[in-house]
Scaffold this active site. Sequence first.
Site, PDB file in Angstrom:
ATOM      1  N   LYS A  38     -21.146  22.343 -15.624  1.00  7.51           N
ATOM      2  CA  LYS A  38     -20.912  21.464 -14.916  1.00  7.51           C
ATOM      3  C   LYS A  38     -19.842  21.987 -13.865  1.00  7.51           C
ATOM      4  O   LYS A  38     -19.462  23.010 -13.735  1.00  7.51           O
ATOM      5  CB  LYS A  38     -20.272  20.185 -15.437  1.00  7.51           C
ATOM      6  CG  LYS A  38     -21.218  19.480 -16.564  1.00  7.51           C
ATOM      7  CD  LYS A  38     -20.561  18.323 -17.299  1.00  7.51           C
ATOM      8  CE  LYS A  38     -21.812  17.735 -18.105  1.00  7.51           C
ATOM      9  NZ  LYS A  38     -21.392  16.414 -18.557  1.00  7.51           N
ATOM     10  N   TYR A  96     -29.020  10.863 -14.830  1.00  8.37           N
ATOM     11  CA  TYR A  96     -28.249  10.053 -15.834  1.00  8.37           C
ATOM     12  C   TYR A  96     -28.601   8.589 -15.935  1.00  8.37           C
ATOM     13  O   TYR A  96     -27.815   7.672 -16.206  1.00  8.37           O
ATOM     14  CB  TYR A  96     -26.585  10.242 -15.430  1.00  8.37           C
ATOM     15  CG  TYR A  96     -26.024  11.526 -15.920  1.00  8.37           C
ATOM     16  CD1 TYR A  96     -26.007  12.086 -17.284  1.00  8.37           C
ATOM     17  CD2 TYR A  96     -25.498  12.459 -15.092  1.00  8.37           C
ATOM     18  CE1 TYR A  96     -25.358  12.933 -17.933  1.00  8.37           C
ATOM     19  CE2 TYR A  96     -24.654  13.579 -15.596  1.00  8.37           C
ATOM     20  CZ  TYR A  96     -24.994  13.920 -16.850  1.00  8.37           C
ATOM     21  OH  TYR A  96     -24.321  14.952 -17.070  1.00  8.37           O
ATOM     22  N   PHE A 139     -18.616   4.068 -17.116  1.00  8.44           N
ATOM     23  CA  PHE A 139     -18.152   5.279 -16.552  1.00  8.44           C
ATOM     24  C   PHE A 139     -19.355   6.177 -15.589  1.00  8.44           C
ATOM     25  O   PHE A 139     -19.241   7.165 -14.856  1.00  8.44           O
ATOM     26  CB  PHE A 139     -18.069   6.578 -17.605  1.00  8.44           C
ATOM     27  CG  PHE A 139     -19.030   6.711 -18.521  1.00  8.44           C
ATOM     28  CD1 PHE A 139     -19.919   7.611 -18.456  1.00  8.44           C
ATOM     29  CD2 PHE A 139     -18.781   6.175 -19.781  1.00  8.44           C
ATOM     30  CE1 PHE A 139     -21.192   7.812 -19.255  1.00  8.44           C
ATOM     31  CE2 PHE A 139     -19.961   6.436 -20.882  1.00  8.44           C
ATOM     32  CZ  PHE A 139     -21.105   7.307 -20.310  1.00  8.44           C
ATOM     33  N   ARG A 153     -26.221  22.299 -28.815  1.00  7.86           N
ATOM     34  CA  ARG A 153     -25.350  21.098 -29.174  1.00  7.86           C
ATOM     35  C   ARG A 153     -24.074  21.681 -29.949  1.00  7.86           C
ATOM     36  O   ARG A 153     -22.924  21.328 -29.993  1.00  7.86           O
ATOM     37  CB  ARG A 153     -26.004  20.018 -29.945  1.00  7.86           C
ATOM     38  CG  ARG A 153     -26.995  19.299 -28.756  1.00  7.86           C
ATOM     39  CD  ARG A 153     -27.573  18.185 -29.199  1.00  7.86           C
ATOM     40  NE  ARG A 153     -26.729  16.936 -29.332  1.00  7.86           N
ATOM     41  CZ  ARG A 153     -26.059  16.289 -28.094  1.00  7.86           C
ATOM     42  NH1 ARG A 153     -26.557  16.857 -26.782  1.00  7.86           N
ATOM     43  NH2 ARG A 153     -25.532  15.259 -28.435  1.00  7.86           N
ATOM     44  N   THR A 204     -18.748  15.910 -27.111  1.00  7.38           N
ATOM     45  CA  THR A 204     -18.516  15.209 -25.869  1.00  7.38           C
ATOM     46  C   THR A 204     -17.146  15.469 -25.147  1.00  7.38           C
ATOM     47  O   THR A 204     -16.904  15.790 -24.185  1.00  7.38           O
ATOM     48  CB  THR A 204     -19.227  13.901 -25.736  1.00  7.38           C
ATOM     49  OG1 THR A 204     -20.530  14.070 -26.115  1.00  7.38           O
ATOM     50  CG2 THR A 204     -18.951  13.515 -24.249  1.00  7.38           C
ATOM     51  N   ARG A 220     -16.811  23.530 -25.313  1.00  6.46           N
ATOM     52  CA  ARG A 220     -15.749  22.526 -24.919  1.00  6.46           C
ATOM     53  C   ARG A 220     -14.426  22.435 -25.344  1.00  6.46           C
ATOM     54  O   ARG A 220     -13.615  22.178 -24.787  1.00  6.46           O
ATOM     55  CB  ARG A 220     -16.468  21.153 -25.226  1.00  6.46           C
ATOM     56  CG  ARG A 220     -17.639  20.776 -24.252  1.00  6.46           C
ATOM     57  CD  ARG A 220     -18.509  19.497 -24.768  1.00  6.46           C
ATOM     58  NE  ARG A 220     -19.528  19.207 -23.787  1.00  6.46           N
ATOM     59  CZ  ARG A 220     -20.663  18.432 -24.383  1.00  6.46           C
ATOM     60  NH1 ARG A 220     -20.674  17.925 -25.578  1.00  6.46           N
ATOM     61  NH2 ARG A 220     -21.491  17.986 -23.212  1.00  6.46           N
ATOM     62  N   ASN A 272     -16.430  18.105 -18.882  1.00  5.26           N
ATOM     63  CA  ASN A 272     -16.439  18.566 -20.204  1.00  5.26           C
ATOM     64  C   ASN A 272     -17.460  19.802 -20.228  1.00  5.26           C
ATOM     65  O   ASN A 272     -18.025  20.384 -21.208  1.00  5.26           O
ATOM     66  CB  ASN A 272     -16.958  17.800 -21.310  1.00  5.26           C
ATOM     67  CG  ASN A 272     -18.234  17.079 -20.888  1.00  5.26           C
ATOM     68  OD1 ASN A 272     -19.034  17.378 -19.951  1.00  5.26           O
ATOM     69  ND2 ASN A 272     -18.888  16.264 -21.994  1.00  5.26           N
ATOM     70  N   HIS A 322     -23.382  20.175 -20.097  1.00  6.58           N
ATOM     71  CA  HIS A 322     -24.539  19.266 -20.627  1.00  6.58           C
ATOM     72  C   HIS A 322     -25.419  19.845 -21.507  1.00  6.58           C
ATOM     73  O   HIS A 322     -25.815  20.999 -21.071  1.00  6.58           O
ATOM     74  CB  HIS A 322     -25.174  18.216 -19.593  1.00  6.58           C
ATOM     75  CG  HIS A 322     -26.422  17.555 -19.859  1.00  6.58           C
ATOM     76  ND1 HIS A 322     -26.096  16.532 -20.428  1.00  6.58           N
ATOM     77  CD2 HIS A 322     -27.651  17.932 -19.894  1.00  6.58           C
ATOM     78  CE1 HIS A 322     -27.450  15.877 -20.838  1.00  6.58           C
ATOM     79  NE2 HIS A 322     -28.368  16.910 -20.471  1.00  6.58           N
ATOM     80  N   GLU A 347     -35.904  16.762 -19.066  1.00  8.79           N
ATOM     81  CA  GLU A 347     -34.903  17.089 -18.256  1.00  8.79           C
ATOM     82  C   GLU A 347     -35.111  18.436 -17.777  1.00  8.79           C
ATOM     83  O   GLU A 347     -34.915  18.867 -16.452  1.00  8.79           O
ATOM     84  CB  GLU A 347     -33.510  16.974 -19.066  1.00  8.79           C
ATOM     85  CG  GLU A 347     -33.012  16.091 -19.445  1.00  8.79           C
ATOM     86  CD  GLU A 347     -31.758  15.943 -20.375  1.00  8.79           C
ATOM     87  OE1 GLU A 347     -31.265  14.900 -20.792  1.00  8.79           O
ATOM     88  OE2 GLU A 347     -31.290  16.957 -20.905  1.00  8.79           O
TER      89      GLU A 347
HETATM   90  P1  CMP Z   1     -23.209  14.804 -20.944  1.00  5.99           P
HETATM   91  O1  CMP Z   1     -23.629  15.480 -22.138  1.00  5.99           O
HETATM   92  O2  CMP Z   1     -23.499  15.407 -19.676  1.00  5.99           O
HETATM   93  O3  CMP Z   1     -23.735  13.270 -20.826  1.00  5.99           O
HETATM   94  C1  CMP Z   1     -23.208  12.245 -20.173  1.00  5.99           C
HETATM   95  C2  CMP Z   1     -21.722  12.406 -19.893  1.00  5.99           C
HETATM   96  O4  CMP Z   1     -20.819  11.356 -19.524  1.00  5.99           O
HETATM   97  C3  CMP Z   1     -21.061  13.186 -20.920  1.00  5.99           C
HETATM   98  O5  CMP Z   1     -21.672  14.593 -21.088  1.00  5.99           O
HETATM   99  C4  CMP Z   1     -19.762  12.972 -20.315  1.00  5.99           C
HETATM  100  O6  CMP Z   1     -19.259  14.014 -19.590  1.00  5.99           O
HETATM  101  C5  CMP Z   1     -19.539  11.576 -19.411  1.00  5.99           C
HETATM  102  N1  CMP Z   1     -18.749  10.551 -19.855  1.00  5.99           N
HETATM  103  C6  CMP Z   1     -17.689  10.274 -19.021  1.00  5.99           C
HETATM  104  N2  CMP Z   1     -16.886   9.308 -19.594  1.00  5.99           N
HETATM  105  C7  CMP Z   1     -17.617   9.414 -20.827  1.00  5.99           C
HETATM  106  C8  CMP Z   1     -17.248   8.292 -21.897  1.00  5.99           C
HETATM  107  N3  CMP Z   1     -16.467   7.374 -21.888  1.00  5.99           N
HETATM  108  N4  CMP Z   1     -18.046   8.469 -23.079  1.00  5.99           N
HETATM  109  C9  CMP Z   1     -19.296   9.434 -23.091  1.00  5.99           C
HETATM  110  N5  CMP Z   1     -19.505  10.052 -22.040  1.00  5.99           N
HETATM  111  C10 CMP Z   1     -18.577  10.060 -21.008  1.00  5.99           C
END
Ligand code: CMP
Length: 140
Positions: free
Chosen positions: A11, A51, A59, A87, A93, A104, A114, A117, A128
Amino acid sequence: MSTERTFSIIKPDATRRNLTGGVTKMLEDAGLRVVASKRIHMTKEQAEGFYAVHKERPFFNDLVSFMISGPVVVQVLEGENAMAKNREVMGATNPANADEGTIRKVYAESIEANTVHGSDSLENAAIEIAYFFKPEEIVG
Ligand code: CMP
């Protein structure tokens, strides 16, 4: 055990800090092979489409803005149980909940910034991967 392919994004928080190599090393050390990789700057439409599953979440707009705030590196990773393995090495996350030694835990700045992805199912991995790569761009 079976050889799988999964999808990964390094990212904008990571490309900004010059961590493409550091993140990729952690993926490779976990036994994952990078079989496709390209650095792109996503358009707003591309990020919104990617997304779309999150579009009702509070968010969503911030997430899209963040994902287009700089370049990303999209990758296809291959290996035994690649989806679950990726994962595991990514960690939770929210970096506050990520295990020691995960990407992470080591690199992420926040739940939004973070660092990586990774696909959450093999079905989504296929979707994807196809969103960003043509079959001939993936060389195993
Ligand atoms: P990702 O795996 O890219 O998938 C969705 C993304 O939303 C997640 O990683 C986070 O980086 C982002 N995100 C931002 N805010 C939140 C939140 N409150 N809860 C979950 N994901 C979030």
